[in-house]
Design an enzyme around this catalytic site. Structure first.
Site, PDB file in Angstrom:
ATOM      1  N   GLU A 210      41.906 -43.489 -50.408  1.00  0.00           N
ATOM      2  CA  GLU A 210      41.506 -42.095 -50.607  1.00  0.00           C
ATOM      3  C   GLU A 210      39.991 -41.992 -50.518  1.00  0.00           C
ATOM      4  O   GLU A 210      39.465 -41.221 -49.720  1.00  0.00           O
ATOM      5  CB  GLU A 210      42.000 -41.586 -51.965  1.00  0.00           C
ATOM      6  CG  GLU A 210      41.619 -40.124 -52.197  1.00  0.00           C
ATOM      7  CD  GLU A 210      42.178 -39.524 -53.474  1.00  0.00           C
ATOM      8  OE1 GLU A 210      43.071 -40.140 -54.092  1.00  0.00           O
ATOM      9  OE2 GLU A 210      41.734 -38.434 -53.853  1.00  0.00           O
TER      10      GLU A 210
ATOM     11  N   ARG B 112      42.547 -36.784 -65.366  1.00  0.00           N
ATOM     12  CA  ARG B 112      44.018 -36.789 -65.354  1.00  0.00           C
ATOM     13  C   ARG B 112      44.560 -37.569 -66.552  1.00  0.00           C
ATOM     14  O   ARG B 112      45.606 -37.232 -67.093  1.00  0.00           O
ATOM     15  CB  ARG B 112      44.586 -37.314 -64.045  1.00  0.00           C
ATOM     16  CG  ARG B 112      46.074 -37.011 -63.902  1.00  0.00           C
ATOM     17  CD  ARG B 112      46.649 -37.352 -62.550  1.00  0.00           C
ATOM     18  NE  ARG B 112      46.589 -36.305 -61.563  1.00  0.00           N
ATOM     19  CZ  ARG B 112      47.498 -35.341 -61.416  1.00  0.00           C
ATOM     20  NH1 ARG B 112      48.538 -35.272 -62.230  1.00  0.00           N
ATOM     21  NH2 ARG B 112      47.367 -34.445 -60.481  1.00  0.00           N
TER      22      ARG B 112
ATOM     23  N   GLU C  46      53.864 -39.958 -56.810  1.00  0.00           N
ATOM     24  CA  GLU C  46      53.337 -40.713 -57.943  1.00  0.00           C
ATOM     25  C   GLU C  46      54.272 -40.874 -59.147  1.00  0.00           C
ATOM     26  O   GLU C  46      54.301 -41.940 -59.764  1.00  0.00           O
ATOM     27  CB  GLU C  46      52.027 -40.073 -58.417  1.00  0.00           C
ATOM     28  CG  GLU C  46      50.940 -40.142 -57.375  1.00  0.00           C
ATOM     29  CD  GLU C  46      49.707 -39.364 -57.778  1.00  0.00           C
ATOM     30  OE1 GLU C  46      48.739 -39.987 -58.190  1.00  0.00           O
ATOM     31  OE2 GLU C  46      49.739 -38.127 -57.694  1.00  0.00           O
TER      32      GLU C  46
END
Ligand code: FES
Ligand code: FES
Lengths: 755, 211
Positions: A226, A304, A707
């Protein structure tokens, strides 16, 4: 044509970056990195490298025409180190030669002198010394301080979770070709083509339109490509642009393991308070995240963790603090779950300990506190369409929990040296990028005169099946055979300003964008059909299974004829559409908002067997009830589920990243770093798709998968703990993952150290 | 330079690979095989000549039924030659250290890590790569089974997995569960498609028997 390039893969014809045919005179790059974790670069002598036969050039920071900066939100990461180095494996120079081998030999020949400076590897020390990547963040709700008094039981402690190396089977790779306009085209194995484009433009001092980035497909990404595919693409681009020759840069496995970051290890302090019935009343947690040397995505990952601090449970009083620590390890980065797994693990540990204190089983506390509609997350979002309890109940019944527990008890009674354990693992995972602006994507759909369709989107295919899902979306909207539809490579020239393919958003964002673009074309085709047929309004036209109907009656038109007719009628057969997830927002000042389009829910039963003499554990079964919404592609979803579980179990039990005292990676090959192989996967994986699970925000009522399945792996840790407790009820077991056989033995036989 | 492999000798393990590798470069004296036995292999008895390191050596390789004459450096791996000299990129690079299986090919029907095999060592053997499993335009049985069982995600490990299964089935046309597990134990799949790969191996055995 099958989705996911099925036939290409089994024939070995699928072209990955390193497989592409390049012009004969292309060159190869290799990288010289720092061997010191922290220090001043006293000298860097490239002369010995230039003396190696076949070497064209060596580039250092001084050769970068634009800005030497690959950082994303926090600009703290040079492409090539300048006067200081901050981790072992930090790139210092790029060597370009006529073979990869010559380039590597020359890279080793560069003479580097570094004066070491004190280095930090430990998060507590980093925190104490104020070495932080960003200011600490706090999410809170209720009033923890006053809540402790109402609790009958309060437990506290520390939890360690280990790092994890991505081991995408295709290592980081890129090649770059100079263009005739003085720009560059980069073919990169990245999850973030637009990020690569932006950084390459920044490094070269070019406008972004002079940089095209194309991604054919990835041999696995898992988050590791990413942010961290960018560097190698930028290096290849720099070399190609400077030398006006194609340059390829492919990391060896060893280079990849030593130079790139991994899942963030966390050290967390928790305090959990419950009433006598096992209701969780107050939870306080501080996450110390080992961010490594630069920011990378660490702040977003930490955020997160804060979002998922309470997992699938309703807890009224919460205070979650996140501290991102800057250390002298390679920059840790995104990895499936993106900070979520680390947070879930802490709370499950706290529950395990609380259960001991209350004299109950952890599953009783888990069940008592599951989320339901009307509850709120600590960041203010309301819980809606919650399927947590349903998943749990169905799992209990379907997989016959009571019988399973009885079997385990009987087995443990019969066996002295082998024990079994069973744990439940409910999960809740928010779907959307938590940075709201990233929740947008584009699609570009071309219908050709022969009726075939080509689709470009922002999504990168990396094995998660996003292309198959997009193909399915287009096939449904057009009502044509999927074989007519081809998914193009991902290119910044076709779609601008793409988000990374990450956060499990790929199918939703790009699926919706594709749907909108296809709908546009369908409208135009219906207009054209109405004009041609002469007696119907466009809304009376329907395209169904490749045929055209007017007011429900079959016509002579087929898909192909209609497309052809529309073309001669001068109707545009291409459409572009953009999708932005509606109704999500988050205020980073108050840490309140509604950042997720929806949540994935589910529950797993995990069964482990422990060999109490050897400390080895095998996972006998993982049985899941998961909310897939109305699955868009059950085969793809099943694969994602199984693969996620295997990776999650690997993180919890097997995969151990170790460094020496000088910050050098010790587990730097696949011989020393063990990922699950066919012997270490669960003996059985059962997946039940929760019924009646429409999901309006998802594409065609589906839920994305990527995920969330990883989180079920955490159940393996607690199943193992149950087995260990069955062997030695008084064992003091540290909450420290991965729970390797060594750690198991140390906990089961304290004091029995070998002499 | 040829090295003969005894059929039946650790067919689906990789011990053979390393032993072959070491003896060919003239370094093998006593190397453990996968079966755990110690095999004394003086280099001379294998007929291995020591070749000058950087000089190009002409060799002939038989790959997928075609004969290729080419010049190689003695230290080049078969993997390097397949991909970089012959353009056979169906064989993948995962680690170049015999740790992942992405580069698995068959040499005389036995699975080998191409990264751990010297090109010079492969002379005289029949080498089969994934490209060689096609029957014209038709998929071979193992390939067909991988399609049917959806035995991959990203597809990067797939060529190696297919070759491992192909080798397994050539030695054991009706493999037991354990034999399948052993046959696949040298091939990693980070996407975790193992359950499907395992099923594909079983299905491939059926297909090969014409079922
Ligand atoms: S590349 Fe040969 S075993 Fe990994
Ligand atoms: S399918 Fe991706 S590594 Fe096996």
């Amino acid at each position: 044509m099958e989705p996911r390039d099925v036939f290409l893969h089994v024939r070995g014809e699928a072209v990955f970056v390193d497989d592409a045919l390049l012009p004969a005179e292309h060159l190869f790059a290799a990288i010289r990195t720092s061997h010191v974790a922290h220090g001043h670069v006293r000298s860097l002598d490239i002369a010995p490298a230039m003396a190696v036969p076949g070497i064209y050039e060596v580039f250092t920071a001084r050769d970068i025409p634009g800005e030497n900066q690959v950082g994303k939100t926090i600009l703290d990461e040079p492409l090539l180190a300048e006067s200081e180095v901050h981790f072992v494996g930090q790139p210092l120079a790029i060597v370009v030669g006529e073979s990869a081998e010559a380039a590597r030999r020359a890279a080793r020949a560069i003479q580097v002198e570094i004066d070491p400076l004190p280095a930090i590897y430990d998060v507590r020390q980093a925190f104490a010394e104020g070495s932080l990547i960003a200011p600490p963040r706090t999410f809170s709700s209720g009033d923890v301080e006053s809540a402790w008094e109402q609790c009958s039981v309060v437990v506290s402690g520390t939890v360690e979770s280990g790092s994890q190396e991505h081991v995408y089977m295709e290592t980081q790779s890129a090649f770059a070709l100079p263009t005739d306009r003085g720009g560059v085209k980069v073919v990169s194995a990245t999850q973030s083509p637009s990020m690569v484009q932006l950084v390459v433009a920044r490094i070269l001092g070019l406008p972004m339109h002079e940089v095209e980035v194309e991604v054919p497909r990835l041999g696995g990404g898992f988050g590791g490509k990413e942010d961290q595919a960018t560097h190698w693409a930028a290096m290849a681009a720099l070399a190609a642009w400077r030398l006006k020759k194609p340059v390829k840069l492919v990391l060896t496995r060893h280079e990849d393991m030593t130079m790139t970051g991994k899942r963030h290890p966390y050290l967390s302090d928790y305090k959990l308070g419950l009433d006598a019935e096992g209701h969780m009343l107050a939870y306080e947690v501080t996450f110390y995240q080992n961010g490594g040397a630069v920011a990378d995505l660490s702040p977003a990952i930490l955020e997160r963790s804060l979002f998922h601090a309470t997992n699938a449970y309703a807890i009224p009083h919460v205070k979650a603090v996140g501290i991102s620590c800057r250390t002298h390890l390679p920059p840790n980065t995104a990895f499936r779950g993106f900070g979520g797994p680390q947070a879930l693990f802490v709370l499950e540990c706290a529950i395990f300990k609380a259960a001991e204190a209350l004299g109950v089983e952890p599953r009783e506390i888990q069940k008592r506190n599951l989320l339901q509609d009307g509850d709120a997350f600590p960041y203010g979002a309301r819980v809606e369409r919650c399927r947590q309890r349903r998943c749990w109940d169905v799992a209990e019944q379907k997989y016959n929990l009571q019988a399973g527990l009885k079997e385990v008890r009987q087995y443990n009674g019969r066996n002295a040296w082998r024990k079994k354990g069973l744990a439940l693992m409910p999960i809740c995972f928010g779907i959307s990028f938590t940075s709201t602006f990233l929740n947008q994507a584009g699609a570009f759909v071309n219908v050709y005169v022969d009726g075939s369709v080509g689709i470009s989107t922002s999504a990168v295919e990396m094995g998660q099946g996003v292309n198959a899902k997009i193909q399915e979306v287009a096939a449904r909207i057009f009502s044509i055979r999927p074989e007519r539809i081809k998914l193009e490579t991902t290119s910044t020239s076709r779609i601008a300003n793409m988000p990374p393919t990450a956060a499990s958003t790929g199918a939703d964002l790009n699926g919706h964008a594709t749907r909108l673009a296809c709908l546009d074309i369908v409208e135009r085709l219906k207009d054209a059909a109405a004009r041609c047929l002469g007696k119907n309004a466009p809304h009376e036209i329907e395209i169904r299974d490749e045929a055209v109907y007017a007011s429900g009656e079959a016509t002579e038109l087929t898909w192909e004829k209609l497309v052809n007719l529309a073309y001669f009628d001068r109707v545009s057969l291409c459409a572009q559409a953009h999708c932005a997830t509606p109704d999500i927002f988050f205020d980073r000042d108050t840490n309140k908002g509604n950042p997720f389009a929806y949540y994935a829910y589910g529950t797993a039963l995990v069964e482990a067997s422990l060999d109490c003499l050897r400390g080895t554990c095998s996972i006998d079964a993982v049985r899941v009830v998961h909310d897939f919404g109305r699955s868009l592609h059950p085969l793809v979803d099943l694969g994602q589920m199984e693969g996620g579980i295997v990776q999650g179990v690997g993180w919890m039990l097997l995969e151990e990243v170790m460094h020496d005292a000088d910050g050098r990676l010790l587990t730097d090959t696949l011989a020393t770093y063990k990922i699950p192989d066919i012997h270490s996967i669960p003996g059985e994986i059962q997946v039940h798709f929760l019924e009646d699970a429409e999901n309006p925000p998802g594409i065609f009522q589906s839920k994305t998968v990527g995920e969330p399945p990883f989180l079920y792996g955490i159940g393996a840790y607690f199943a193992l703990l149950q087995a260990m407790k069955a062997f030695r009820p008084d064992a003091h077991i540290p909450f420290s993952s991965p729970m390797t056989p060594e750690k198991v033995l140390l906990a089961l036989y304290p004091g029995d150290r070998p002499v | 330079m040829t090295q003969k492999h005894e059929p039946g000798e650790c067919r689906c393990s990789r011990g053979l690979t390393r032993r072959g590798f070491l003896s060919t470069v003239g370094a093998g004296v006593a190397v453990a095989s996968a079966a755990g036995k110690l095999a004394a292999q003086p280099a001379a008895s294998q007929g291995a000549d020591v070749l000058p390191s950087a000089e190009m050596t002409p060799i002939t390789l038989n790959i997928n039924g075609r004969t290729h004459r080419l010049l190689v450096e003695p230290r080049w791996s078969l993997l390097f030659v397949l991909r970089e000299r012959l353009g056979l990129t169906g064989t993948k690079v995962g680690c170049e250290r015999g740790e992942c299986g992405a580069c698995t090919v068959l040499m005389d029907d036995l699975p080998r890590y191409a990264c751990m095999t010297l090109a010079v060592e492969a002379q005289g053997s029949e080498i089969t790569t994934l490209e060689g499993l096609m029957r014209g335009e038709e998929l071979g049985g193992v390939q067909q089974a991988f399609v049917e069982e959806d035995a991959f995600q990203c597809g990067y490990c797939t060529p190696g997995q297919i070759m491992a299964v192909e080798g397994l089935l050539r030695a054991h046309p009706e493999p037991s569960q354990e034999e399948i597990q052993m046959g696949l134990s040298g091939n990693l799949c980070r996407c975790g498609a193992y359950v499907h790969i395992f099923k594909a191996a079983g299905r491939a055995a059926q297909l090969k028997r014409g079922q």
